[in-house]
Design an enzyme around this catalytic site. Structure first.
Site, short mmCIF file in Angstrom:
data_model
loop_
_atom_site.label_atom_id
_atom_site.label_comp_id
_atom_site.label_asym_id
_atom_site.label_seq_id
_atom_site.Cartn_x
_atom_site.Cartn_y
_atom_site.Cartn_z
N GLU A 67 -76.08 -42.87 -54.78
CA GLU A 67 -75.46 -42.02 -53.77
C GLU A 67 -74.65 -42.82 -52.75
O GLU A 67 -73.65 -42.34 -52.24
CB GLU A 67 -76.54 -41.22 -53.03
CG GLU A 67 -77.40 -40.33 -53.91
CD GLU A 67 -76.63 -39.13 -54.41
OE1 GLU A 67 -76.18 -38.32 -53.58
OE2 GLU A 67 -76.47 -39.01 -55.64
N ASP A 85 -65.23 -33.42 -53.04
CA ASP A 85 -65.78 -32.81 -54.25
C ASP A 85 -65.93 -31.30 -54.14
O ASP A 85 -66.55 -30.67 -54.98
CB ASP A 85 -67.14 -33.44 -54.59
CG ASP A 85 -68.21 -33.18 -53.54
OD1 ASP A 85 -67.86 -32.63 -52.46
OD2 ASP A 85 -69.38 -33.52 -53.78
N THR A 90 -70.66 -34.18 -46.83
CA THR A 90 -71.86 -34.70 -47.47
C THR A 90 -72.50 -35.67 -46.49
O THR A 90 -71.81 -36.52 -45.93
CB THR A 90 -71.51 -35.41 -48.79
OG1 THR A 90 -71.00 -34.47 -49.72
CG2 THR A 90 -72.73 -36.09 -49.38
#
Length: 282
Positions: A67, A85, A90
């Site tokens: 990640e 994305d 995020t």
């Protein structure tokens, strides 16, 4: 280097639905499967699982390698960016997303335990952008305030709690039910971190169902290695259905490496690669 990943958007198959009976907020869940519908059969829990503190620490590091390209997962509480994305921002230790409901759940919980926190004012905006990649109502100061909140021990505890509630605990519980050991439970955990759980064809439960068409888990008399290979085959298929997931090295040069070595207990030392970067836990 941060690599694209993430759960499905809020289209009725959003992440966060528990694999077994784990309560989650209704706006971010799909109904959990029941035994009659899925054919799940309980298996005796292993003596030691991924929930052993030392094994859990290993799991956090391996996921962080994929990640965040770092084993230092505790440095990621403050992390936040839009990685392009389609899931909005995020952030945090497990990649909570503004577009997939789990970030909203996190901030709602944080506000319950600490009213008036620096992120509380963004709750209306987070509800509005849920299910999209929009930053409406979040910019320009949300990223700054997220980093500020990450200095608060209560916010770190909230991230830990939501990671465990939505991802870690359900994965371990399902793994033990399927009769797989520490590595298998980690394989499940990494899958639900990326894909979430829901009714869409690339969700965790759909990956598991695809694997069931090829092999049996140990709880049904199957061989553990054969079952995990079938699950990883299904996982790779799911990853290739979306461009943001199409690099399968976190399976090919990490999880497959451990499985080929027969390291079903995820014992150290561990060596693997993700997205071309090499990692080691001694």
């Amino acid at each position: 280097m941060f690599t694209p990943h993430r759960k499905m958007l809020a289209t009725g198959a959003l992440l966060g639905s528990a694999l077994l009976a784990v309560p989650v907020a209704a706006h971010a869940t799909a109904a959990p499967p029941d035994a009659a519908r899925t054919g799940l059969t309980a298996a005796p829990a292993a003596d030691a699982g991924l929930d052993d503190p030392a094994k859990k620490e290993i799991a956090m590091k391996i996921v962080s390698s994929a990640e965040n390209s770092s084993l230092d997962w505790k440095a990621q509480y403050k992390y936040i960016e839009d990685i392009g994305d389609g899931r909005g921002y995020t952030a945090g230790i497990i990649g909570f997303c503004s577009g997939t409901g789990d970030m909203l759940d996190l901030v709602e919980y944080y506000t319950q335990v600490k009213p008036g926190n620096v992120l509380a004012k963004y709750l209306p905006a987070l509800r509005e952008v849920d299910g999209s990649d929009s930053h409406a109502g979040l910019d320009p100061n949300f990223t700054r305030d997220w980093a500020k909140a990450a200095q608060d021990a209560e916010f770190k505890k909230a991230q830990d709690r939501e990671r465990d509630r939505v991802y870690f605990n359900p994965s371990v519980k399902q793994g033990k039910s399927d009769g797989v050991g520490v590595l298998g439970q980690f394989i499940y955990y990494d899958a639900i971190v990326m894909h979430g759980d829901g009714t869409d064809p690339t969700s965790f439960r759909s990956i598991r169902a695809r694997a069931l068409s090829k092999a049996k888990p140990p709880s049904r008399g199957g061989n553990e290695t054969t079952w995990l290979n079938a699950f990883l085959d299904a996982r790779v298929w799911a990853m290739k259905q979306e461009e943001a997931h199409s690099d399968t090295s976190r399976v090919d040069t990490a999880q497959r490496v451990f499985l080929r070595k027969g390291n079903l207990n995820l014992d150290t030392p561990l060596d693997w690669k993700v997205y071309g970067d090499s990692f080691h836990i001694g």
